[in-house]
Design an enzyme around this catalytic site. Structure first.
Site, PDB file in Angstrom:
ATOM      1  N   GLY A   1       0.837  -1.213   0.000  1.00  0.00           N
ATOM      2  CA  GLY A   1       0.000   0.000   0.000  1.00  0.00           C
ATOM      3  C   GLY A   1       0.862   1.250   0.000  1.00  0.00           C
ATOM      4  N   ALA A   2       1.946   1.205  -0.810  1.00  0.00           N
ATOM      5  CA  ALA A   2       2.977   2.249  -0.709  1.00  0.00           C
ATOM      6  C   ALA A   2       2.767   3.406  -1.675  1.00  0.00           C
ATOM      7  CB  ALA A   2       4.356   1.627  -0.938  1.00  0.00           C
TER       8      ALA A   2
ATOM      9  N   ILE B   1      -5.489   9.664  11.075  1.00  0.00           N
ATOM     10  CA  ILE B   1      -4.375  10.196  10.276  1.00  0.00           C
ATOM     11  C   ILE B   1      -4.964  10.816   9.004  1.00  0.00           C
ATOM     12  CG2 ILE B   1      -2.169   9.639   9.168  1.00  0.00           C
ATOM     13  CD1 ILE B   1      -2.209   8.940  12.195  1.00  0.00           C
TER      14      ILE B   1
ATOM     15  N   TYR C   1     -14.167  -3.553   9.388  1.00  0.00           N
ATOM     16  CA  TYR C   1     -12.827  -2.963   9.495  1.00  0.00           C
ATOM     17  C   TYR C   1     -12.234  -3.216  10.892  1.00  0.00           C
ATOM     18  CZ  TYR C   1      -9.227   0.721   9.274  1.00  0.00           C
ATOM     19  OH  TYR C   1      -8.049   1.424   9.295  1.00  0.00           O
TER      20      TYR C   1
ATOM     21  N   ALA D   1     -13.007  -5.549  13.047  1.00  0.00           N
ATOM     22  CA  ALA D   1     -12.711  -6.980  13.227  1.00  0.00           C
ATOM     23  C   ALA D   1     -11.420  -7.348  12.493  1.00  0.00           C
ATOM     24  CB  ALA D   1     -13.875  -7.826  12.720  1.00  0.00           C
TER      25      ALA D   1
ATOM     26  N   ARG E   1       0.359   5.747  -1.730  1.00  0.00           N
ATOM     27  CA  ARG E   1      -0.240   6.988  -1.201  1.00  0.00           C
ATOM     28  C   ARG E   1      -0.365   6.890   0.327  1.00  0.00           C
ATOM     29  NH1 ARG E   1      -5.783   4.905  -3.414  1.00  0.00           N
ATOM     30  NH2 ARG E   1      -6.773   4.297  -1.455  1.00  0.00           N
TER      31      ARG E   1
END
Ligand code: NAD
Length: 243
Positions: A10-11, A184, A151, A153, A13
Site C-alpha cells: 500500500g505504498a 491520520i 474494518y 474486526a 499513497r
C-alpha cells in the site's frame, strides 16, 4: 544497514507513501507494493535515498500474486529484511445493513492479505535468522467503532495474528509488532463529514490529527537496531485518543 529489502504494501499513497519516504531516507532498500502500478512510477521517481528501490503491482488478497512478489524481491535483493503490511481498505456501514461481500472484502484485504505476506516472508526470515515484521492495525481494532464492524474486526485480527507470529518466529530472531494509528489525514479519512472530524478532534489530547510521518517514524523505529528486543507489541500512534 541490514542485508535485504523492506517490503512495504500500500505504498503508493497515504501512510504507506510516508513510510516509504522515511525508510528510503534512512538508507533501506525498498520493494513497494500497491494494487495498481499507476502511481507507483511517480512514487519511485519521488523517493530519495542511497538504497535501491523497486515496485510491484499486486492485490494483497491474491495469494499467488503475493507469493510471486516475495520470490521476485528475494531474487532482486538476495534477502528480505523487513515487511510492512500497510495496505488496507474500508467499506463502512452499520451492521444491520452491512452486505456479506463488504464484510468479506475488508477481511480479505486487511487480515488475509497480511497473513499471505507474512507467511510468504516467514521461511526466508527464519532461514536467515533475522527479520522484522510491522503490521499496520488501527485503534478501532482495540476499541471497536460503530459503522466499521468489518474494518474493526479485521484490525483486531491483525493484532492477534501479529502476537501469534511474534511467538512462533521469535526463536529465529524475527520480530513482529503492530502500529495502531488513530486518526491520520489521508485519502481514507478525507471524506468524513466536518462535524465528525470536529468531534474526533475534541477527543485527541494532542489537539491535532496525525500525519503519515507520525506513523512512519514509529515504523522506522521498529525496523531499527534500537527495537531489536521489542516483539509482540502494539504501539498506538493516536495523539493520546484512546489513552
Ligand atoms: P489509503 O486509502 O490512503 O491507502 C491505502 C493503500 O492500500 C493504498 O496504497 C492502496 O493501493 C492499498 N491497497 C488497498 N487495497 C489493496 C489491495 N487489495 N492490494 C494492494 N494494495 C491495496 O489509506 P491510509 O490511510 O494510508 O491507510 C494505510 C493503512 O493505515 C491501512 O491499513 C489503514 O487501515 C491504516 N490506518 C489508517 C488510519 C487513518 O486514519 N488514515 C487510521 C488507522 C489505520
Amino acid at each position: 544497514m541490514p542485508e535485504g529489502a523492506v517490503i512495504v504494501t500500500g505504498a503508493n499513497r497515504g501512510i504507506g507513501l510516508a513510510i516509504a519516504g522515511e525508510l528510503a531516507a534512512s538508507g533501506f532498500d525498498l520493494a513497494l507494493v500497491a494494487r495498481d502500478s499507476e502511481r507507483l512510477d511517480s512514487v519511485l521517481a519521488g523517493l530519495a535515498g542511497p538504497g535501491r528501490f523497486v515496485t510491484h503491482a499486486a492485490d494483497v488478497s491474491d495469494n499467488a500474486a503475493v507469493t510471486a512478489v516475495v520470490a521476485s524481491v528475494k531474487e532482486e535483493f538476495g534477502a528480505v529484511y523487513g515487511l510492512v503490511n500497510n495496505a488496507g481498505m474500508t467499506r463502512d456501514g452499520l451492521l444491520m445493513r452491512m452486505r456479506p461481500e463488504d464484510w468479506q472484502r475488508v477481511l480479505d484485504v486487511n487480515l488475509t492479505g497480511t497473513f499471505y505476506f507474512t507467511r510468504a516472508v516467514a521461511p526466508l526470515m527464519m532461514r536467515q535468522r533475522e527479520g522484522r515484521i510491522v503490521n499496520i492495525s488501527s485503534v478501532v481494532g482495540m476499541t471497536g467503532n460503530a459503522g466499521q464492524a468489518n474494518y474493526a474486526a479485521s484490525k483486531a485480527g491483525v493484532i492477534a495474528l501479529t502476537k501469534s507470529v511474534a511467538k512462533e518466529l521469535g526463536g529465529r530472531n524475527v520480530t513482529a509488532n503492530v502500529v495502531a494509528p488513530g486518526f491520520i489525514t489521508t485519502d481514507m479519512t478525507a471524506d468524513l463529514p466536518e462535524n465528525v472530524k470536529a468531534d474526533l478532534l475534541k477527543q485527541i489530547p494532542l489537539k491535532r490529527f496525525g500525519e503519515g510521518a507520525d506513523v512512519a517514524a514509529v515504523v522506522k523505529f521498529l525496523l531499527s537496531p534500537a527495537a531489536a528486543y521489542v516483539t509482540g507489541q502494539v504501539l498506538v500512534v493516536d495523539g493520546g485518543m484512546i489513552a
